[in-house]
Design a protein around this motif. Structure first.
Motif, mmCIF file in Angstrom:
data_model
loop_
_atom_site.group_PDB
_atom_site.id
_atom_site.type_symbol
_atom_site.label_atom_id
_atom_site.label_comp_id
_atom_site.label_asym_id
_atom_site.label_seq_id
_atom_site.Cartn_x
_atom_site.Cartn_y
_atom_site.Cartn_z
ATOM 1 N N PRO A 4 0.831 -1.204 0.000
ATOM 2 C CA PRO A 4 0.000 0.000 0.000
ATOM 3 C C PRO A 4 0.864 1.252 0.000
ATOM 4 N N GLU A 5 0.346 2.295 -0.562
ATOM 5 C CA GLU A 5 1.058 3.574 -0.569
ATOM 6 C C GLU A 5 1.148 4.104 0.859
ATOM 7 N N PRO A 6 2.151 4.954 1.138
ATOM 8 C CA PRO A 6 2.198 5.555 2.469
ATOM 9 C C PRO A 6 0.851 6.212 2.757
ATOM 10 N N THR A 7 0.384 6.018 3.939
ATOM 11 C CA THR A 7 -0.971 6.438 4.249
ATOM 12 C C THR A 7 -1.007 7.582 5.242
ATOM 13 N N GLN A 8 -2.058 8.348 5.174
ATOM 14 C CA GLN A 8 -2.284 9.391 6.156
ATOM 15 C C GLN A 8 -3.023 8.825 7.362
ATOM 16 N N HIS A 9 -3.288 7.528 7.348
ATOM 17 C CA HIS A 9 -4.015 6.886 8.437
ATOM 18 C C HIS A 9 -3.087 6.463 9.567
ATOM 19 N N LEU A 10 -1.843 6.891 9.517
ATOM 20 C CA LEU A 10 -0.870 6.559 10.552
ATOM 21 C C LEU A 10 -1.079 7.513 11.724
ATOM 22 N N GLN A 11 -1.208 6.946 12.919
ATOM 23 C CA GLN A 11 -1.424 7.762 14.106
ATOM 24 C C GLN A 11 -0.431 7.342 15.181
ATOM 25 N N LEU A 12 0.282 8.297 15.751
ATOM 26 C CA LEU A 12 1.266 8.031 16.797
ATOM 27 C C LEU A 12 0.855 8.801 18.036
ATOM 28 N N THR A 13 0.681 8.100 19.152
ATOM 29 C CA THR A 13 0.293 8.738 20.404
ATOM 30 C C THR A 13 1.136 8.183 21.535
ATOM 31 N N GLN A 14 1.309 8.992 22.575
ATOM 32 C CA GLN A 14 2.038 8.543 23.759
ATOM 33 C C GLN A 14 1.007 8.114 24.794
ATOM 34 N N ASP A 15 1.029 6.827 25.158
ATOM 35 C CA ASP A 15 0.084 6.306 26.151
ATOM 36 C C ASP A 15 0.491 6.690 27.567
ATOM 37 N N ALA A 16 1.777 6.597 27.857
ATOM 38 C CA ALA A 16 2.312 6.920 29.180
ATOM 39 C C ALA A 16 3.784 7.252 28.997
ATOM 40 N N GLU A 17 4.444 7.624 30.076
ATOM 41 C CA GLU A 17 5.875 7.928 30.005
ATOM 42 C C GLU A 17 6.619 6.716 29.470
ATOM 43 N N GLY A 18 7.279 6.860 28.323
ATOM 44 C CA GLY A 18 8.044 5.776 27.728
ATOM 45 C C GLY A 18 7.209 4.745 26.993
ATOM 46 N N THR A 19 5.911 4.975 26.845
ATOM 47 C CA THR A 19 5.032 4.029 26.154
ATOM 48 C C THR A 19 4.323 4.749 25.018
ATOM 49 N N TRP A 20 4.534 4.249 23.812
ATOM 50 C CA TRP A 20 3.961 4.877 22.624
ATOM 51 C C TRP A 20 3.090 3.873 21.881
ATOM 52 N N ARG A 21 2.122 4.385 21.147
ATOM 53 C CA ARG A 21 1.242 3.550 20.329
ATOM 54 C C ARG A 21 1.242 4.115 18.906
#
Length: 93
Positions: A4-21
């Protein structure tokens, strides 16, 4: 295989200190087809950690399926002078 082409549906969030989603949506996946994402992520760590990868596929014809994988990263600190680094690279300071 499908790329698939690079998507704008990519979401990066920080859940807690040192924990990312990082969440990525791939629009259409067909049965018996492998899908690779062109999106990349880099892990820059200074302490040991575990990176957990989880993929959930949804279908109108069945319950969601989830695959998981874990990557344990071990960090060994080693202090070096710039001269030692250059010597390891075979470069004379």
């Amino acid at each position: 295989m499908h790329w698939p082409e690079p998507t704008q549906h990519l979401q990066l969030t920080q859940d807690a200190e040192g924990t990312w989603r990082m969440e990525l949506s791939v629009p259409v996946v067909q049965a018996k087809r492998t899908v690779f994402s062109r999106n990349e992520f880099w892990v820059d760590v200074t302490e040991p950690c575990v990176v957990e990868l989880m993929c959930t596929a949804y279908s109108a014809n069945s319950d969601p399926r989830t695959l998981r994988a874990s990557l344990e990263i071990k960090v060994n600190h080693h202090e070096m002078s710039y001269r030692e680094i250059l010597a390891d690279l075979g470069v004379q300071p």
